[in-house]
Design an enzyme around this catalytic site. Structure first.
Site, mmCIF file in Angstrom:
data_model
loop_
_atom_site.group_PDB
_atom_site.id
_atom_site.type_symbol
_atom_site.label_atom_id
_atom_site.label_comp_id
_atom_site.label_asym_id
_atom_site.label_seq_id
_atom_site.Cartn_x
_atom_site.Cartn_y
_atom_site.Cartn_z
ATOM 1 N N HIS A 172 0.839 -1.210 0.000
ATOM 2 C CA HIS A 172 0.000 0.000 0.000
ATOM 3 C C HIS A 172 0.871 1.256 0.000
ATOM 4 O O HIS A 172 0.564 2.244 -0.670
ATOM 5 C CB HIS A 172 -0.902 0.033 1.238
ATOM 6 C CG HIS A 172 -1.889 -1.085 1.320
ATOM 7 N ND1 HIS A 172 -1.772 -2.104 2.222
ATOM 8 C CD2 HIS A 172 -3.018 -1.339 0.600
ATOM 9 C CE1 HIS A 172 -2.789 -2.940 2.069
ATOM 10 N NE2 HIS A 172 -3.553 -2.508 1.096
ATOM 11 N N SER A 192 -2.116 -8.373 2.983
ATOM 12 C CA SER A 192 -2.584 -8.298 4.371
ATOM 13 C C SER A 192 -2.821 -9.695 4.946
ATOM 14 O O SER A 192 -2.785 -9.892 6.157
ATOM 15 C CB SER A 192 -3.881 -7.480 4.444
ATOM 16 O OG SER A 192 -3.672 -6.171 3.955
#
Length: 276
Positions: free
Chosen positions: A34, A186
């Site tokens: 990210h 994640s």
């Protein structure tokens, strides 16, 4: 950095911005992948907005929406340290003011959304389209940043923008990998040490396929067989060669081929791909 929780405050903030705006939509639990999207947005735009919203409409009946990690304070700290101008972190009621049966139905295009991830996670991309279109309307970005790791999602978003005539540039961002070559996700935190080692078969399989392509191999069945041999100890959902319309290929088409893999390691489902 502005931390915005309501649509009203986001709209007020957005009206104050006169130059280019980069937008990075996320579901939180931010990592270096990210961060690479954020850094590119900061480099290419005068202002950068990040959204942090765990979107309920893209979770299926057998997927645990409540268990998805939500370390908001940590995410806000990462964004502030990175130089983000504003984070939009709304509650569900802000994004979806009506209950499901009263909501306008939006559907991802079938030709891109019903195969691969869409076959395994039915309705998932309809939920993605629901939330991304809402976020685009609210942030009105110059550019929006999406990772190439979620290749099918990226292709659907590109089609969405073209089909609905949105004046937004979609910026595809390269896959970021850990030191052991595992694609950042994640979900990686769910892997124990043994599973982490097993998961490395995924990038190894793609690397082997890339090496074969570099040597001149073009037959997709041979390439898939090569990859599946390396993945034999994992539960493979799919390993496919497709063009950018997600149509299966028999032979590699330069600059128009994706090799996509999804596999389960223990209870964790991982995605990776090659853009050939």
């Amino acid at each position: 950095m502005r931390a915005l929780e309501t649509i009203a405050t986001l709209r007020e903030y957005r009206k104050s911005l006169k130059e280019s705006v980069g937008f990075v939509p996320t579901m939180g639990a931010l990592h270096r992948g990210h961060q690479s999207l954020i850094e590119r947005s900061l480099k290419e735009n005068s202002h950068t907005i990040v959204s942090v919203f765990v979107n309920p409409t893209q979770f299926g009946a057998n997927e645990d929406f409540s268990a998805y990690p939500r370390p908001l304070e940590k995410d806000l700290a990462l964004c502030e340290k990175s130089g983000v101008n504003a984070v939009f972190a709304p509650k569900i009621g802000e994004m979806y003011p009506y209950e499901a049966k009263q909501r306008l139905k939006l559907y991802a295009p079938a030709f891109l959304s019903h195969s691969l991830e869409g076959a395994v996670r039915k309705g998932h991309f309809d939920g993605v389209v629901q939330v991304v279109l809402r976020l685009f309307h609210l942030t009105n970005p110059t550019r929006a940043y999406f990772g190439k790791k979620d290749a099918q999602q990226l292709l659907i978003i590109q089609h969405l923008v073209q089909d609905l005539l949105l004046d937004i540039e979609i910026a595809p961002c390269e896959i970021v990998r850990d030191s052991d070559n595992l694609a950042l996700s994640s979900r990686n935190v769910c892997l124990n040490a043994t599973e982490r080692k097993q998961a490395l078969a995924i990038p190894k399989a793609l690397e082997k396929i890339q090496q074969a392509i570099d040597r001149g191999e073009k037959a997709c069945e041979k390439l898939k067989k090569l990859g599946l041999e390396i993945l034999k100890n994992l539960e493979v959902d799919y390993l496919e060669c497709c063009n950018h319309k997600l149509e299966p290929l028999k032979t590699i088409e330069p600059a128009n081929t994706l090799v996509l893999v999804a596999a389960r390691v223990g209870k964790t489902r991982l995605l990776d791909n090659l853009w050939v």
